[in-house]
Design a protein around this motif. Structure first.
Motif, PDB file in Angstrom:
ATOM      1  N   GLU A 207       1.497  -4.558  -7.940  1.00 26.68           N
ATOM      2  CA  GLU A 207       1.787  -4.657  -6.394  1.00 26.68           C
ATOM      3  C   GLU A 207       0.566  -5.082  -5.826  1.00 26.68           C
ATOM      4  N   ARG A 208      -0.680  -4.938  -5.912  1.00 28.07           N
ATOM      5  CA  ARG A 208      -1.825  -5.656  -5.209  1.00 28.07           C
ATOM      6  C   ARG A 208      -1.925  -7.035  -5.409  1.00 28.07           C
ATOM      7  N   SER A 209      -1.241  -7.585  -6.506  1.00 28.26           N
ATOM      8  CA  SER A 209      -1.073  -9.258  -6.476  1.00 28.26           C
ATOM      9  C   SER A 209      -0.091  -9.730  -5.738  1.00 28.26           C
ATOM     10  N   ARG A 210       1.045  -8.913  -4.903  1.00 24.23           N
ATOM     11  CA  ARG A 210       1.820  -9.249  -4.239  1.00 24.23           C
ATOM     12  C   ARG A 210       1.673  -9.471  -2.782  1.00 24.23           C
ATOM     13  N   PRO A 211       2.506 -10.114  -2.079  1.00 23.74           N
ATOM     14  CA  PRO A 211       2.175 -10.274  -0.394  1.00 23.74           C
ATOM     15  C   PRO A 211       2.884  -8.867  -0.050  1.00 23.74           C
TER      16      PRO A 211
ATOM     17  N   GLY B  25       0.799  -1.190   0.056  1.00 23.43           N
ATOM     18  CA  GLY B  25      -0.122  -0.191  -0.150  1.00 23.43           C
ATOM     19  C   GLY B  25       0.747   1.127   0.152  1.00 23.43           C
ATOM     20  N   ARG B  26       1.776   1.295   0.586  1.00 17.42           N
ATOM     21  CA  ARG B  26       2.821   2.386   0.802  1.00 17.42           C
ATOM     22  C   ARG B  26       3.361   2.436  -0.928  1.00 17.42           C
ATOM     23  N   HIS B  27       3.884   1.387  -0.938  1.00 15.18           N
ATOM     24  CA  HIS B  27       4.486   1.458  -2.427  1.00 15.18           C
ATOM     25  C   HIS B  27       3.531   2.096  -3.496  1.00 15.18           C
ATOM     26  N   ASN B  28       2.254   1.841  -3.288  1.00 13.47           N
ATOM     27  CA  ASN B  28       1.276   2.556  -4.408  1.00 13.47           C
ATOM     28  C   ASN B  28       0.920   3.898  -4.143  1.00 13.47           C
ATOM     29  N   ASP B  29       1.205   4.326  -2.801  1.00 20.02           N
ATOM     30  CA  ASP B  29       1.140   5.627  -2.396  1.00 20.02           C
ATOM     31  C   ASP B  29       2.123   6.607  -2.880  1.00 20.02           C
ATOM     32  N   PHE B  30       2.954   5.860  -3.570  1.00 20.00           N
ATOM     33  CA  PHE B  30       4.409   6.636  -4.107  1.00 20.00           C
ATOM     34  C   PHE B  30       4.049   7.343  -5.313  1.00 20.00           C
ATOM     35  N   TRP B  31       4.395   8.699  -5.298  1.00 17.83           N
ATOM     36  CA  TRP B  31       4.175   9.753  -6.293  1.00 17.83           C
ATOM     37  C   TRP B  31       4.331   9.179  -7.763  1.00 17.83           C
ATOM     38  N   LEU B  32       5.585   8.328  -7.791  1.00 17.99           N
ATOM     39  CA  LEU B  32       5.850   7.780  -9.249  1.00 17.99           C
ATOM     40  C   LEU B  32       4.407   7.052  -9.669  1.00 17.99           C
ATOM     41  N   VAL B  33       3.864   6.190  -8.759  1.00 21.96           N
ATOM     42  CA  VAL B  33       2.711   5.297  -9.074  1.00 21.96           C
ATOM     43  C   VAL B  33       1.631   6.121  -9.005  1.00 21.96           C
TER      44      VAL B  33
ATOM     45  N   ASP C 210       9.707   7.030   4.474  1.00 17.99           N
ATOM     46  CA  ASP C 210       9.034   5.773   4.541  1.00 17.99           C
ATOM     47  C   ASP C 210       8.297   5.292   3.420  1.00 17.99           C
ATOM     48  N   ALA C 211       8.977   4.307   2.611  1.00 21.22           N
ATOM     49  CA  ALA C 211       8.378   3.600   1.356  1.00 21.22           C
ATOM     50  C   ALA C 211       7.738   2.572   1.647  1.00 21.22           C
ATOM     51  N   GLY C 212       7.832   2.068   2.967  1.00 19.20           N
ATOM     52  CA  GLY C 212       7.044   0.916   3.247  1.00 19.20           C
ATOM     53  C   GLY C 212       7.995  -0.571   3.518  1.00 19.20           C
ATOM     54  N   PHE C 213       9.087  -0.230   3.461  1.00 20.24           N
ATOM     55  CA  PHE C 213      10.061  -1.254   3.739  1.00 20.24           C
ATOM     56  C   PHE C 213      10.006  -1.702   4.929  1.00 20.24           C
TER      57      PHE C 213
ATOM     58  N   PRO D 140       0.318   4.747 -12.837  1.00 18.22           N
ATOM     59  CA  PRO D 140      -0.710   4.039 -12.009  1.00 18.22           C
ATOM     60  C   PRO D 140      -0.730   2.413 -12.150  1.00 18.22           C
ATOM     61  N   GLU D 141      -0.493   1.983 -13.415  1.00 20.59           N
ATOM     62  CA  GLU D 141      -0.477   0.782 -13.707  1.00 20.59           C
ATOM     63  C   GLU D 141       0.446  -0.104 -12.951  1.00 20.59           C
TER      64      GLU D 141
END
Length: 260
Positions: free
Chosen positions: A143-147, A124-132, A235-238, A137-138
């Protein structure tokens, strides 16, 4: 052919060890001497001073391993060719999200070692990254398919989950590494070192990078993201997930994530 046989050529040029992540990884390994590094890639985070055995399925990644790297076995996480309890710790750095059966792979880590140290990320944090969010946005569908890190921590019954923020001058070219240096994403070599971009449709990435280039030239990006420009880290979610079998798995030193 594995995923990284397709996208991993030249990976070692963009993905380099950053000591600010290596130090907490070493701490998480504790006094483990025999370490299995699963999905080791080019060996960026193989711990020095330990007896390391690497596992990597991609021939392209194995060819890029530096001289003096740990001996490597070509195998997959879901079927590790080692007896139960062979190692003191099993390490998996930014690899679980690529495993076809991540639960089976984590079960294998538990089988071969009593301590598991997994560097993962919050999708979720990765998907909130400005580049995404604003340009490609694709990536979010992938990312939603990944754990997510929380899924991995729950499966392992994690003893600790520690946020690893990304410094603004991070030297390891993970996907959000250039969160404060957007010009870097205009470089095709930088994009090739990011699996999220390498696995997204090229036309979608091209459209997003064209928009980013225009926003950098006009100054729009810097105006809209001026809140990032003075942050030392983000914090990018790592998350560093640690689980220990045969003892208490109560959280021992989790801390709050740095926000930005």
């Amino acid at each position: 052919m594995t995923t990284y046989d397709r996208i991993g050529v030249g990976y070692a040029l963009g993905r380099r060890t950053d000591p600010r992540w290596l130090a907490p990884l070493l701490d998480a390994l504790g006094d483990a001497r025999a370490v299995l590094d699963v999905g080791s890639g080019t060996g960026s985070y193989e711990p020095p001073g330990r007896r390391v055995t690497a596992v990597e399925p991609s021939a392209a990644m194995i060819r890029q391993r530096r001289p003096g790297a740990a001996p490597v076995v070509r195998a997959v996480a879901e079927a590790l060719p080692f007896a139960a309890g062979t190692f003191d710790a099993a390490l998996a750095v930014l690899t679980v999200h690529h495993w076809p059966d991540w639960r089976r792979g984590l079960a294998e880590l538990r089988r071969v070692a009593p301590r598991q140290v997994v560097l993962a990320y919050d999708t979720g944090r990765h998907n909130d990254f400005w580049l995404v969010r604003e340009y490609v946005p694709e990536v979010a569908e992938l990312e939603r398919s990944r754990p997510s890190a929380s899924d991995i921590a729950a499966f392992l019954g994690a003893r600790s989950v520690v946020p690893l923020p990304v410094p603004w001058d991070f030297t390891d070219g993970v996907f959000p590494a250039h969160w404060r240096r957007p010009e870097a994403y205009l470089d095709p070599a930088v994009r090739r070192a990011c699996s999220a971009l390498a696995q997204t449709a090229p036309d979608a990435v091209a459209r997003g990078i064209t928009r980013l280039r225009a926003d950098l030239e006009s100054g729009r990006w810097h105006e809209e993201h001026r809140d990032l420009l003075d942050l030392p880290e983000w914090d990018a979610g790592f998350r560093l997930v640690v689980s220990v079998q045969g003892g208490s798995n109560r959280p021992e030193h989790s801390r709050e994530a740095t926000t930005g």
